[in-house]
Design a protein around this motif. Structure first.
Motif, PDB file in Angstrom:
ATOM      1  N   VAL A 449      42.781  44.628  57.514  1.00 11.48           N
ATOM      2  CA  VAL A 449      43.677  43.597  56.980  1.00 11.48           C
ATOM      3  C   VAL A 449      43.184  42.216  57.422  1.00 11.48           C
ATOM      4  N   LEU A 450      43.056  41.323  56.467  1.00 15.92           N
ATOM      5  CA  LEU A 450      42.580  39.965  56.760  1.00 15.92           C
ATOM      6  C   LEU A 450      43.678  39.171  57.456  1.00 15.92           C
ATOM      7  N   SER A 451      43.358  38.575  58.594  1.00 16.40           N
ATOM      8  CA  SER A 451      44.295  37.688  59.298  1.00 16.40           C
ATOM      9  C   SER A 451      43.774  36.257  59.219  1.00 16.40           C
ATOM     10  N   PHE A 452      44.674  35.312  59.295  1.00 19.66           N
ATOM     11  CA  PHE A 452      44.297  33.906  59.198  1.00 19.66           C
ATOM     12  C   PHE A 452      45.303  33.054  59.974  1.00 19.66           C
ATOM     13  N   GLN A 453      44.902  31.863  60.315  1.00 20.75           N
ATOM     14  CA  GLN A 453      45.763  30.930  61.034  1.00 20.75           C
ATOM     15  C   GLN A 453      46.577  30.117  60.039  1.00 20.75           C
ATOM     16  N   TRP A 454      47.882  30.105  60.255  1.00 16.75           N
ATOM     17  CA  TRP A 454      48.747  29.320  59.378  1.00 16.75           C
ATOM     18  C   TRP A 454      49.854  28.682  60.216  1.00 16.75           C
ATOM     19  N   GLU A 455      49.794  27.356  60.293  1.00 12.04           N
ATOM     20  CA  GLU A 455      50.756  26.588  61.093  1.00 12.04           C
ATOM     21  C   GLU A 455      50.832  27.138  62.515  1.00 12.04           C
ATOM     22  N   SER A 456      49.624  27.280  63.100  1.00 12.90           N
ATOM     23  CA  SER A 456      49.456  27.684  64.507  1.00 12.90           C
ATOM     24  C   SER A 456      49.877  29.121  64.781  1.00 12.90           C
ATOM     25  N   LYS A 457      49.950  29.945  63.776  1.00 12.03           N
ATOM     26  CA  LYS A 457      50.317  31.344  63.964  1.00 12.03           C
ATOM     27  C   LYS A 457      49.284  32.238  63.280  1.00 12.03           C
ATOM     28  N   ASP A 458      49.120  33.441  63.831  1.00 14.01           N
ATOM     29  CA  ASP A 458      48.286  34.440  63.169  1.00 14.01           C
ATOM     30  C   ASP A 458      49.113  35.107  62.070  1.00 14.01           C
ATOM     31  N   GLU A 459      48.597  35.075  60.864  1.00 14.99           N
ATOM     32  CA  GLU A 459      49.313  35.636  59.720  1.00 14.99           C
ATOM     33  C   GLU A 459      48.437  36.658  58.999  1.00 14.99           C
ATOM     34  N   VAL A 470      48.681  40.843  50.582  1.00 16.53           N
ATOM     35  CA  VAL A 470      47.982  41.205  51.814  1.00 16.53           C
ATOM     36  C   VAL A 470      46.552  41.559  51.425  1.00 16.53           C
ATOM     37  N   MET A 471      45.578  40.912  52.088  1.00 16.96           N
ATOM     38  CA  MET A 471      44.182  41.006  51.685  1.00 16.96           C
ATOM     39  C   MET A 471      43.374  41.977  52.549  1.00 16.96           C
ATOM     40  N   PHE A 479      45.048  44.360  49.334  1.00 14.84           N
ATOM     41  CA  PHE A 479      45.516  45.731  49.500  1.00 14.84           C
ATOM     42  C   PHE A 479      46.674  45.967  48.526  1.00 14.84           C
ATOM     43  N   PHE A 480      47.544  44.965  48.419  1.00 12.57           N
ATOM     44  CA  PHE A 480      48.658  45.058  47.487  1.00 12.57           C
ATOM     45  C   PHE A 480      49.245  43.669  47.265  1.00 12.57           C
ATOM     46  N   ARG A 506      36.859  30.739  51.439  1.00 11.20           N
ATOM     47  CA  ARG A 506      36.412  31.137  50.104  1.00 11.20           C
ATOM     48  C   ARG A 506      35.515  32.373  50.171  1.00 11.20           C
ATOM     49  N   ALA A 507      34.844  32.537  51.283  1.00 10.29           N
ATOM     50  CA  ALA A 507      33.981  33.708  51.446  1.00 10.29           C
ATOM     51  C   ALA A 507      34.786  35.002  51.418  1.00 10.29           C
ATOM     52  N   GLN A 508      36.102  34.929  51.623  1.00 10.80           N
ATOM     53  CA  GLN A 508      36.970  36.101  51.596  1.00 10.80           C
ATOM     54  C   GLN A 508      37.644  36.279  50.239  1.00 10.80           C
ATOM     55  N   GLN A 509      37.216  35.515  49.241  1.00 16.68           N
ATOM     56  CA  GLN A 509      37.800  35.585  47.905  1.00 16.68           C
ATOM     57  C   GLN A 509      36.677  35.760  46.877  1.00 16.68           C
TER      58      GLN A 509
END
Length: 703
Positions: A449-459, A470-471, A479-480, A506-509
C-alpha cells in the motif's frame, strides 16, 4: 462442469429462450423433436471411434448436435446471391415457418438486401471494416466504432484519417456476395456526422455512385416506432473469429463462409433504455447492419454489438432518424460534437489484409455472440501480432495526448472522501449495521500500500469529492476505489481532462505508458465518472473532475465496458431506499503474478465490484459482489491465460461471493461478506457458486 456440458447448457438455454419468445417455432420444434434426436444420434455414432469414445460423451455430443440443429433451423444464417436470400437450410428438417415468413417478406427484402453494403478501405490497414446501409439515396449509416477506423473530427469538421498515401479512401460495395464477381460501388465522399462516445454508436457518410446501376440500391425507410417483433432480419457481412467460445458452432452456422453478404432472421425481444434488443445470429463484420422488420420493410434498428449467448443490441430506428436530421442540418459537420445520451457496449473487429489473406484480429471485444449473440461487434481493427496484444480505447475515453491538469495541493484540503456512515438514516433500525467501513488491504498486499505525507501525517488514502482511493506502490494503480452515490442528487457534468494527483509522486502514477490509441489501452474508471457527480453544483462539478485523476484509472480493453457492468450501479439505485437512493460501491482490479506486462505495465486481467445499500423492501443493508474479465480480448491466442479464473466465465459479468473477492484481492470488507445473499454455512441449501448475469434481473440482492 466439463466443456461439453457447458456447451450443451448454453445451447439449451438459448433454444429455450427462443422457443419461449416464438410460440410458432416452439410448436414446430416439438413436432420435429423425435426426428431431430434420431438424426443427431446417428450423426454422432458415425463420427465416433467406438474403441475410444465414451458412452457418456457420445450422449452429450448427440444432445449438442440436436440442440445445434434446432439453433440452425430457428436462427439460421442464409446466403445472398444476386440480391436474393437463398431459402436453403442446412438440415433436412427445414423450418417451414421461417421459409414462409421470408417468402412473404420478399418485397421488403428485395429493397433492404440491395441497400446493404460492405465498407471497404484503401490506404488503411484493412480492406474492409464493417457494414453500412442507405438511409437516403446519398447517405449511408454505420456505427461510430466502424467509422472511427478511417474518419474523425479534427476540431473544425469531420474528415478522413491519414493513411499510407494521404487520406484513407472508403467505399461501399453493395454486391459483395457469395460467388458473385460483380460490383455496385458507392464512394464515401465525406463524413457527415460521427456521434462522440459515450453517445450512440452512429455515423453517417455522404456517398456517390462509382460503378454499377444506381437503380439497384434504394434506401431503407426508418421506422418511427420500432417495437417487439417476431420476424426481423439482420443483413450484413459476418467475419470469422477464431477465439469465440464455440468455434465449432460458429463454423456450423456459417458453413465456413465469411466476409460475404448474409441474412440472419430472428426477433426483436425488447426496446428499452435507449436500445433495441434482438437475437438474430451475428458475427464481427455485422456492425452497422440493418435490423429489418419483415412485416413492414422498415429498418427497426442499427446493429452495433451484443453479449455471448444472450442478446444483441441496436440503436432504435427513430433515434437514427433524429441523428440523421441533425447530421443533415446546416453546419453539422463544423459544430463541435455534442454527446447524445445513449448506451454502448464493447466492440471488436476483423478484416482482411490488402494482400487478400485473412488476418486474425485481436478484437477490442471478446463479447462474441453466437446467435442471440454470435456477435462480435466490429470496431477499430488491428492486426494480431504474435508477441503483442492489441487494444483499443474504451467508450468515452479521450485520446492519449492529454493536458495532465494538476491542481494545487491545497485544493484537496476540503475533500472528505468516502464516508462510512453514508447509508445510515434516522429510520434505519441499526446504525452500526448501516455503517460500511472502508475496506482494508491485508496480508502480503498490505506491504504494497502506497503511503504519503499529507499535512504532516502519514496517509494511505487519497480522499476526493465523495470517493477515496488506496494505491498499490508496485503496480502504480489503485487497490480499490470507494464511492458514495446519491442518485437523488445526481447532476450532469462536462468531462474534463485526465489529471495527476499532486499529493503523491508522478512516478507512482500512470498517465501515458500503456494508454493511447490502439493497440494501447483505455483509461478505465474504477469509480465511474458520473458516480461522485452529485450534490450542489460545485460539489457535483468537483466530484466529476476528481474522478478524472489517473489514480482512479486502470488499463482496460473496450470489451470491459459491457452493458451490464456499466449499469450495475444504476440498477442497484433502483432497489435502494426510494426516499434516499443511496448506495456505496467498491471497485478494483485483481493483482496476480500472472498478469501480463505490456508497454512496461502489468495489466490486470480481471476486476471486481461490491455494491452496498439499504434495500427498499427489507430496510436492511444489502451487499453483493461481481466480477468481470478482459482475458480473451487482452491476449493473443497463443498467450491466452486464464490464471486462477474459470474459463467459462471469461468476459462474462458474474455475481460471486464477497468472501471469494476478499480472498483473491487480499482486501477485507468487514461485515459485508456475511450480508452477501450468496453466502451461507449450509452450502447444500443455498447456491453459492458464481452466477452469470445475462440480464440485470438475474442479480440476487436478497437471500
Amino acid at each position: 462442469m466439463t466443456d461439453l456440458e457447458t456447451r450443451l447448457r448454453r445451447l439449451r438455454a438459448l433454444n429455450t429462450t427462443i422457443g419461449s419468445q416464438d410460440q410458432a417455432l416452439a410448436e414446430e420444434r416439438a413436432d420435429l423433436r423425435p426426428k431431430l434426436a434420431a438424426s443427431a444420434k446417428l450423426a454422432v455414432e458415425r463420427g465416433q471411434d467406438e474403441g475410444t469414445a465414451l458412452k457418456r460423451d457420445r450422449n452429450l455430443l448427440a444432445e449438442i448436435t440436436k440442440e445445434s440443429i434446432i439453433l440452425r433451423r430457428e436462427r439460421p444464417v442464409l446466403a445472398i446471391r444476386d440480391n436474393k436470400a437463398e431459402l436453403v437450410f442446412k438440415d433436412q428438417a427445414d423450418s417451414v415457418i421461417w421459409k414462409q415468413r421470408l417468402t412473404d417478406a420478399a418485397p421488403a427484402l428485395d429493397i433492404a438486401i440491395r441497400a446493404a453494403g460492405r465498407i471497404e478501405l484503401s490506404g488503411g490497414e484493412f480492406d474492409w471494416v464493417g457494414t453500412g446501409w442507405l438511409v437516403r439515396d446519398d447517405v449511408v449509416v454505420t456505427n461510430r466504432h466502424v467509422a472511427e477506423e478511417f474518419a474523425e473530427h479534427n476540431g473544425s469538421g469531420f474528415v478522413f484519417k491519414q493513411g499510407t498515401d494521404g487520406p484513407i479512401k472508403a467505399r461501399v460495395d453493395f454486391l459483395e456476395e457469395v460467388d458473385n464477381p460483380s460490383e455496385l460501388v458507392f464512394r464515401l465522399l465525406k463524413p457527415l456526422y460521427i456521434e462522440e462516445a459515450p453517445g450512440l454508436d452512429v455515423a453517417f457518410f455522404q456517398v456517390e455512385l462509382v460503378s454499377g446501376d444506381a437503380k439497384l440500391a434504394s434506401p431503407i425507410p426508418l421506422a418511427k416506432n420500432p417495437g417487439i417483433a417476431q420476424g426481423v432480419a439482420v443483413i450484413g457481412y459476418p467475419a470469422f473469429d477464431s477465439r469465440i467460445p464455440d468455434v465449432d458452432l460458429m463454423e456450423d452456422l456459417y458453413g465456413k463462409i465469411y466476409n460475404k453478404k448474409r441474412l440472419a432472421p430472428g426477433a426483436v425481444t425488447a426496446v428499452r433504455d435507449g436500445k433495441l434488443l434482438h437475437n438474430c445470429t451475428t458475427l464481427g463484420g455485422n456492425s452497422g447492419s440493418c435490423v429489418l422488420d419483415l412485416a413492414s420493410g422498415e429498418a427497426f434498428g442499427l446493429h452495433f454489438s451484443g453479449r455471448f449467448m444472450t442478446t444483441n443490441y441496436a440503436v432504435p430506428a427513430d433515434t437514427v432518424r433524429r441523428l440523421l436530421d441533425k447530421a443533415l442540418s446546416p453546419g453539422a459537420a463544423s459544430r463541435p460534437v455534442r454527446r447524445d445520451t445513449g448506451f454502448e457496449v464493447s466492440h471488436g473487429s476483423q478484416g482482411t489484409s490488402s494482400a487478400g489473406r485473412q488476418q486474425t484480429v485481436t478484437l477490442a471485444t471478446t463479447l462474441v455472440t453466437i446467435p442471440v449473440t454470435v456477435s462480435i461487434s466490429v470496431g477499430q481493427p488491428v492486426v494480431n501480432r504474435p508477441s503483442q496484444a492489441m487494444h483499443q480505447l474504451g467508450p468515452g475515453m479521450p485520446t492519449p495526448e492529454l493536458d495532465g491538469e494538476e491542481a494545487a495541493v491545497e485544493d484537496y484540503r476540503d475533500r472528505q472522501g468516502y464516508r462510512a456512515a453514508f447509508l445510515h438514516s434516522d429510520e434505519c433500525d441499526d446504525a452500526n449495521e448501516a455503517s460500511v467501513a472502508m475496506p482494508e488491504v491485508t496480508g502480503q498486499a498490505a506491504n504494497d500500500v502506497l503511503s504519503f505525507q499529507w499535512e504532516s501525517k502519514d496517509e494511505t488514502t487519497l480522499r476526493y469529492e465523495h470517493f477515496s482511493v488506496v494505491m498499490s506502490r508496485s503496480r502504480r494503480m489503485c487497490f480499490f476505489s470507494a464511492v458514495n452515490i446519491d442518485g437523488s442528487l445526481a447532476k450532469k457534468t462536462k468531462r474534463p481532462s485526465w489529471r495527476w494527483d499532486p499529493r503523491i509522486p508522478r512516478a507512482q502514477q500512470i498517465m501515458n505508458e500503456c494508454y493511447g490509441d490502439p493497440p494501447r489501452f483505455s483509461r478505465g474508471h474504477m469509480t465511474r465518472r458520473e458516480d461522485p457527480a452529485w450534490g450542489e453544483p460545485d460539489n457535483a462539478k468537483r466530484g466529476n473532475a476528481d474522478s478524472m485523476h489517473v489514480t482512479n484509472a486502470t488499463p482496460q480493453m473496450q470489451s470491459f465496458n459491457a452493458p451490464i457492468w456499466l449499469e450495475l450501479e444504476d440498477y442497484a439505485l433502483g432497489h435502494a431506499r426510494q426516499d434516499k437512493m443511496r448506495i456505496s460501491v467498491f471497485t478494483g482490479p485483481y493483482f496476480t503474478d500472472k498478469d501480463p506486462v505490456l508497454y512496461g505495465v502489468k495489466i490486470p486481467l480481471r476486476f471486481w465490484k461490491i455494491i452496498t445499500f439499504i434495500h427498499d423492501d427489507t430496510g436492511k443493508l444489502s451487499a453483493t459482489g461481481y466480477e468481470m474479465g478482459q482475458e480473451s480480448a487482452l491476449l493473443p491466442e497463443e498467450e491466452f491465460v486464464f490464471g486462477p479464473f474459470a474459463s467459462s466465465y471469461v468476459n462474462d459479468v458474474i455475481q460471486t461471493r464477497i468472501s471469494a473477492i476478499q480472498a483473491k484481492s487480499q482486501i477485507n470488507f468487514g461485515q459485508l461478506a456475511a450480508l452477501d445473499p450468496l453466502a451461507s454455512d449450509d452450502e447444500a441449501r443455498f447456491d453459492t457458486s458464481p452466477r452469470r448475469i445475462s440480464d440485470l434481473t438475474d442479480i440476487r440482492f436478497l437471500r
